[in-house]
Design an enzyme around this catalytic site. Sequence first.
Site, short mmCIF file in Angstrom:
data_model
loop_
_atom_site.label_atom_id
_atom_site.label_comp_id
_atom_site.label_asym_id
_atom_site.label_seq_id
_atom_site.Cartn_x
_atom_site.Cartn_y
_atom_site.Cartn_z
N ASN A 7 0.88 -1.17 0.00
CA ASN A 7 0.00 0.00 0.00
C ASN A 7 0.91 1.22 0.00
O ASN A 7 1.45 1.62 1.04
CB ASN A 7 -0.88 -0.05 1.26
CG ASN A 7 -1.87 1.09 1.31
OD1 ASN A 7 -1.86 1.97 0.46
ND2 ASN A 7 -2.71 1.07 2.33
N ARG A 93 -2.44 -1.93 -3.68
CA ARG A 93 -3.66 -1.16 -3.49
C ARG A 93 -3.59 0.05 -4.41
O ARG A 93 -2.62 0.81 -4.38
CB ARG A 93 -3.75 -0.71 -2.04
CG ARG A 93 -4.95 0.15 -1.82
CD ARG A 93 -5.10 0.58 -0.39
NE ARG A 93 -6.26 1.44 -0.28
CZ ARG A 93 -6.37 2.45 0.55
NH1 ARG A 93 -5.38 2.74 1.38
NH2 ARG A 93 -7.45 3.18 0.57
N HIS A 182 -12.82 2.91 -0.26
CA HIS A 182 -12.84 1.88 0.80
C HIS A 182 -13.50 0.57 0.31
O HIS A 182 -13.96 -0.22 1.12
CB HIS A 182 -13.63 2.34 2.04
CG HIS A 182 -13.03 3.45 2.82
ND1 HIS A 182 -13.79 4.42 3.42
CD2 HIS A 182 -11.75 3.74 3.12
CE1 HIS A 182 -13.03 5.28 4.04
NE2 HIS A 182 -11.76 4.89 3.88
N ARG A 243 -12.28 15.80 7.15
CA ARG A 243 -13.09 16.14 5.96
C ARG A 243 -14.54 16.38 6.35
O ARG A 243 -15.08 15.70 7.21
CB ARG A 243 -13.05 14.99 4.95
CG ARG A 243 -11.71 14.79 4.32
CD ARG A 243 -11.75 13.61 3.35
NE ARG A 243 -10.52 12.84 3.51
CZ ARG A 243 -10.44 11.53 3.37
NH1 ARG A 243 -11.50 10.81 3.04
NH2 ARG A 243 -9.30 10.91 3.54
N GLU A 386 -8.09 -5.25 4.95
CA GLU A 386 -7.99 -4.93 3.52
C GLU A 386 -6.81 -5.65 2.87
O GLU A 386 -6.90 -6.08 1.72
CB GLU A 386 -7.83 -3.41 3.34
CG GLU A 386 -9.10 -2.67 3.70
CD GLU A 386 -8.89 -1.18 3.91
OE1 GLU A 386 -9.07 -0.43 2.96
OE2 GLU A 386 -8.57 -0.77 5.04
#
Length: 398
Positions: A7, A93, A182, A243, A386
């Site tokens: 990743n 990823r 996601h 955010r 993940e």
Amino acid sequence: MKILVLNSGSSSIKFQLFNAKTYESLVSGIIEQIGENDSHAKIKFRDENGKSLELKRDKAIIDHKAGLEVMNSLLIESKIIKDLRELDGIGHRVVHGGEKFSKPTIINDKVIHQIEKLIPLAPLHNPANLDGIKSSIEHCPKVPQVAVFDTAFHSNIPKHAYMYALPYETYEKNGVRRYGFHGTSHHFIAKEAAKYLDIDMSKLNAITLHLGNGASMSAVKNGKCIDTSMGLTPLEGLIMGTRCGDIDPAIIFYLARVEGLNIDKLDNMLNKKSGLKGICGNNDMREIGEMAKNGDEKAKLALEMFSYRIKKYIGAYSAVLSRVDCLIFTGGIGENDIEIRKNSCSELENLGILFDVKANNHRASELLEINKKNSKVKVLVIPTNEELEIALQVKSLI
Ligand code: ADP
């Protein structure tokens, strides 16, 4: 048989090595501050007696390529592999697959070029992902390399849910639509829930909640994602660490006019200075919980807003799914924050959600069921993985 999952961020590479037969994690590690003088790398693993060990390197790592060299030398030192070149596959990823990639894809020059073409949609993430991919190919040209896209699970969202009500040419010309993110995590927890509830994945209806620093929810119908809260970028939807999530877009023009803020300043404000941080000055949920306990009014407000937004999405997705088998919480907050789970699921009896406050009173290192026995909708906490999901997808391709 060994599969490595990478990743790659702009200044870091997280990695995990799996035994591809048992899916046991053999090594996990991180290289941080790439491109700075104080970069460092570490790996964690267990020796043959099951003892936890850690190896570290503190040295300047100038780029991703140098990072992979350091990773290779640490892995060799751990004696878990002899060399990266002996791996059976490497999974990467990749944040944005646009409309092009709906499945994990073996990487070749054409795929690299297509991921490059998607950079305008993910200017921070795709270039860093590509740095990792290119360095990894240079290191191990013979090992199959697979791109696994964060957007892929959302590729079944129907057009009426992914279109924005903007002039149609913004979609045709500029690719403006909902993509969602996601995806690997939403997919993983939905599959785990299907297994646990003994429902065929192709029949599962679920609302998945990935609540970390970034946060998103998805509606899963018959095992496929039919809507998700993040949009063209990861800014839309839930309130997040920094955010804002959903806002009236006219706020942007209003602030530009009354404060004279330009696009870059507004972008920075909405992405980096808003969300929990914007409201109470902190984006770490553990600390916000403490602040609220100590009477900080803004921290209390931030927590109320966070759960309220989740609740609105639970309502919306319950409506579009009509039958919901389960809600699934995951991510740093979803797995650990007892109060957020409780407040997001309170008074939802009209939707068939009977929440069990006592069962909820745990952090989850493994699957937790936190609904009352007679709840029509099950409420589950499932730690996400993940990296394992990427390794599973790599194995299915190679
Ligand atoms: P990222 O999106 O960066 O991967 P994570 O999934 O690691 O984020 O989640 C980070 C969030 O999880 C932070 O807000 C952190 O405070 C929160 N978190 C982690 N552990 C706990 C805990 N024990 N209780 C409450 N919140 C937690």
